[in-house]
Design a protein around this motif. Structure first.
Motif, PDB file in Angstrom:
ATOM      1  N   LEU A  78      28.684  38.053  33.709  1.00 22.48           N
ATOM      2  CA  LEU A  78      28.664  39.393  33.795  1.00 22.48           C
ATOM      3  C   LEU A  78      29.456  39.725  35.186  1.00 22.48           C
ATOM      4  O   LEU A  78      28.734  38.927  36.408  1.00 22.48           O
ATOM      5  N   HIS A  79      30.189  40.219  35.341  1.00 22.42           N
ATOM      6  CA  HIS A  79      30.840  40.867  36.838  1.00 22.42           C
ATOM      7  C   HIS A  79      31.304  42.352  36.624  1.00 22.42           C
ATOM      8  O   HIS A  79      31.497  42.922  35.636  1.00 22.42           O
ATOM      9  N   ALA A  80      31.274  42.924  38.030  1.00 22.81           N
ATOM     10  CA  ALA A  80      31.933  44.234  38.100  1.00 22.81           C
ATOM     11  C   ALA A  80      33.365  43.967  38.585  1.00 22.81           C
ATOM     12  O   ALA A  80      33.561  43.440  39.543  1.00 22.81           O
ATOM     13  N   VAL A  81      34.108  44.569  37.848  1.00 21.37           N
ATOM     14  CA  VAL A  81      35.460  44.315  38.301  1.00 21.37           C
ATOM     15  C   VAL A  81      36.350  45.636  37.914  1.00 21.37           C
ATOM     16  O   VAL A  81      35.877  46.662  37.267  1.00 21.37           O
ATOM     17  N   ALA A  82      37.617  45.540  38.742  1.00 20.00           N
ATOM     18  CA  ALA A  82      38.143  46.860  38.865  1.00 20.00           C
ATOM     19  C   ALA A  82      39.775  46.165  38.749  1.00 20.00           C
ATOM     20  O   ALA A  82      40.325  45.400  39.243  1.00 20.00           O
ATOM     21  N   ASP A  83      40.343  46.985  37.412  1.00 16.79           N
ATOM     22  CA  ASP A  83      41.828  46.542  37.136  1.00 16.79           C
ATOM     23  C   ASP A  83      42.943  46.847  38.554  1.00 16.79           C
ATOM     24  O   ASP A  83      42.576  47.801  39.259  1.00 16.79           O
ATOM     25  N   ILE A  84      43.663  45.960  38.477  1.00 15.02           N
ATOM     26  CA  ILE A  84      44.600  46.158  39.686  1.00 15.02           C
ATOM     27  C   ILE A  84      46.105  46.160  39.040  1.00 15.02           C
ATOM     28  O   ILE A  84      46.224  45.652  38.268  1.00 15.02           O
ATOM     29  N   HIS A  85      46.766  47.178  39.793  1.00 15.17           N
ATOM     30  CA  HIS A  85      48.391  47.618  39.191  1.00 15.17           C
ATOM     31  C   HIS A  85      49.331  47.484  40.402  1.00 15.17           C
ATOM     32  O   HIS A  85      48.850  47.645  41.620  1.00 15.17           O
ATOM     33  N   CYS A  86      50.469  47.058  40.017  1.00 11.06           N
ATOM     34  CA  CYS A  86      51.485  47.134  41.189  1.00 11.06           C
ATOM     35  C   CYS A  86      51.588  48.591  41.445  1.00 11.06           C
ATOM     36  O   CYS A  86      51.695  49.461  40.597  1.00 11.06           O
ATOM     37  N   GLU A  87      51.670  48.922  42.888  1.00 16.78           N
ATOM     38  CA  GLU A  87      51.769  50.195  43.202  1.00 16.78           C
ATOM     39  C   GLU A  87      53.389  50.701  42.939  1.00 16.78           C
ATOM     40  O   GLU A  87      53.582  51.925  43.000  1.00 16.78           O
ATOM     41  N   ASN A  88      54.306  49.925  42.836  1.00 13.57           N
ATOM     42  CA  ASN A  88      55.604  50.302  42.655  1.00 13.57           C
ATOM     43  C   ASN A  88      56.087  50.533  41.209  1.00 13.57           C
ATOM     44  O   ASN A  88      56.596  51.709  40.782  1.00 13.57           O
ATOM     45  N   CYS A  89      55.668  49.735  40.316  1.00 17.26           N
ATOM     46  CA  CYS A  89      55.901  49.866  38.701  1.00 17.26           C
ATOM     47  C   CYS A  89      54.823  49.961  37.910  1.00 17.26           C
ATOM     48  O   CYS A  89      54.965  50.600  36.672  1.00 17.26           O
ATOM     49  N   LYS A  90      53.381  50.250  38.559  1.00 16.73           N
ATOM     50  CA  LYS A  90      52.452  50.599  37.824  1.00 16.73           C
ATOM     51  C   LYS A  90      51.947  49.688  36.825  1.00 16.73           C
ATOM     52  O   LYS A  90      51.134  50.030  35.616  1.00 16.73           O
ATOM     53  N   THR A  91      52.431  48.465  36.592  1.00 13.39           N
ATOM     54  CA  THR A  91      52.069  47.646  35.640  1.00 13.39           C
ATOM     55  C   THR A  91      50.724  47.019  36.073  1.00 13.39           C
ATOM     56  O   THR A  91      50.578  46.537  37.378  1.00 13.39           O
ATOM     57  N   THR A  92      49.844  46.825  35.284  1.00  8.65           N
ATOM     58  CA  THR A  92      48.429  46.195  35.257  1.00  8.65           C
ATOM     59  C   THR A  92      48.787  44.700  35.719  1.00  8.65           C
ATOM     60  O   THR A  92      49.251  44.166  34.655  1.00  8.65           O
ATOM     61  N   LEU A  93      48.092  44.355  36.766  1.00  8.79           N
ATOM     62  CA  LEU A  93      48.418  42.739  36.994  1.00  8.79           C
ATOM     63  C   LEU A  93      47.266  41.859  36.863  1.00  8.79           C
ATOM     64  O   LEU A  93      47.532  40.532  36.578  1.00  8.79           O
ATOM     65  N   GLY A  94      46.157  42.296  36.627  1.00  9.62           N
ATOM     66  CA  GLY A  94      44.882  41.471  36.783  1.00  9.62           C
ATOM     67  C   GLY A  94      43.929  42.452  37.153  1.00  9.62           C
ATOM     68  O   GLY A  94      43.713  43.651  36.884  1.00  9.62           O
ATOM     69  N   TRP A  95      43.067  41.901  37.936  1.00 15.30           N
ATOM     70  CA  TRP A  95      41.726  42.609  38.339  1.00 15.30           C
ATOM     71  C   TRP A  95      41.078  41.971  39.691  1.00 15.30           C
ATOM     72  O   TRP A  95      41.457  41.014  40.317  1.00 15.30           O
ATOM     73  N   LYS A  96      40.148  42.944  40.323  1.00 14.98           N
ATOM     74  CA  LYS A  96      39.514  42.604  41.757  1.00 14.98           C
ATOM     75  C   LYS A  96      38.115  42.387  41.198  1.00 14.98           C
ATOM     76  O   LYS A  96      37.520  43.150  40.482  1.00 14.98           O
ATOM     77  N   TYR A  97      37.627  41.220  41.623  1.00 17.25           N
ATOM     78  CA  TYR A  97      36.000  41.085  41.574  1.00 17.25           C
ATOM     79  C   TYR A  97      35.399  41.884  42.422  1.00 17.25           C
ATOM     80  O   TYR A  97      35.597  41.851  43.893  1.00 17.25           O
ATOM     81  N   GLU A  98      34.868  42.989  42.162  1.00 20.81           N
ATOM     82  CA  GLU A  98      33.720  43.800  42.923  1.00 20.81           C
ATOM     83  C   GLU A  98      32.480  43.226  43.213  1.00 20.81           C
ATOM     84  O   GLU A  98      31.799  43.400  44.297  1.00 20.81           O
ATOM     85  N   GLN A  99      31.923  42.779  42.128  1.00 17.87           N
ATOM     86  CA  GLN A  99      30.541  42.281  42.211  1.00 17.87           C
ATOM     87  C   GLN A  99      30.464  41.118  41.232  1.00 17.87           C
ATOM     88  O   GLN A  99      30.775  41.324  39.967  1.00 17.87           O
ATOM     89  N   ALA A 100      29.852  40.006  41.851  1.00 12.83           N
ATOM     90  CA  ALA A 100      29.167  38.879  40.745  1.00 12.83           C
ATOM     91  C   ALA A 100      27.799  38.864  40.553  1.00 12.83           C
ATOM     92  O   ALA A 100      27.169  39.061  41.624  1.00 12.83           O
ATOM     93  N   PHE A 101      27.354  38.980  39.431  1.00 11.89           N
ATOM     94  CA  PHE A 101      25.777  39.227  39.135  1.00 11.89           C
ATOM     95  C   PHE A 101      25.217  37.583  39.171  1.00 11.89           C
ATOM     96  O   PHE A 101      23.824  37.761  39.389  1.00 11.89           O
ATOM     97  N   GLU A 102      25.824  36.492  39.008  1.00 10.41           N
ATOM     98  CA  GLU A 102      25.057  35.219  39.324  1.00 10.41           C
ATOM     99  C   GLU A 102      25.593  34.632  40.289  1.00 10.41           C
ATOM    100  O   GLU A 102      26.781  34.775  41.015  1.00 10.41           O
TER     101      GLU A 102
END
Length: 157
Positions: free
Chosen positions: A109-133
């Motif tokens: 289990l992780h808290a993540v936020a999707d990340i997107h390119c600021e120029n073309c708005k394509t979803t690229l992946g995610w940022k790990y905000e918090q890891a529970f383990e």
């Protein structure tokens, strides 16, 4: 005395207007240019929020070529994204973050936020905000970018 005849797009039928305005043998123009035909689209140049140094190997968005990360910020190539292989980076540029949400990933289990390119708005992946383990805490604040959304740019042989 010689008088030059000035042709305008408004004084000729459409086909003749385009031909005469584009022809190198057309009479010289005096005054402002006529409005561009409706089919011509002028796009503004791309400007990114951040440009990475030209002397470093870097990764860019595969869709618009916006700079994303330096090779020096690559932590690991052994990650799995939702659409295939992915890389883990310490820091990235020209990306925006969505809201954080809890997801059960391959490593727990992780808290993540999707990340997107600021120029073309394509979803690229995610940022790990918090890891529970505790074994996954090293990922916090790091970024996943999927390989199918980035290209190697500048200095790769």
């Amino acid at each position: 005395m010689c008088v030059a005849r000035v042709l305008t797009a408004h004084s000729l039928p459409p086909r003749q207007a385009l031909g005469s305005l584009c022809s190198p043998w057309a009479a010289p123009r005096v005054g402002p240019l006529p409005p561009a035909p409706a089919m011509v689209r002028i796009s503004k140049p791309k400007t990114f929020q951040a440009y990475l140094d030209d002397c470093h190997r870097r990764y860019s968005c595969a869709h618009c070529r916006a700079h994303l990360a330096n090779h020096d910020d690559l932590i690991s190539k052994s990650f799995q994204g939702s659409q295939g292989r992915a890389y883990l980076f310490n820091s990235v540029v020209n990306v925006g973050c969505g809201p954080a949400e809890e997801r059960v990933l391959l490593t727990g289990l992780h808290a993540v936020a999707d990340i997107h390119c600021e120029n073309c708005k394509t979803t690229l992946g995610w940022k790990y905000e918090q890891a529970f383990e505790s074994s996954q805490k090293y990922k916090e604040g790091k970024y996943i970018i999927e390989l199918n959304h980035m290209i190697k740019d500048n200095g790769w042989d």
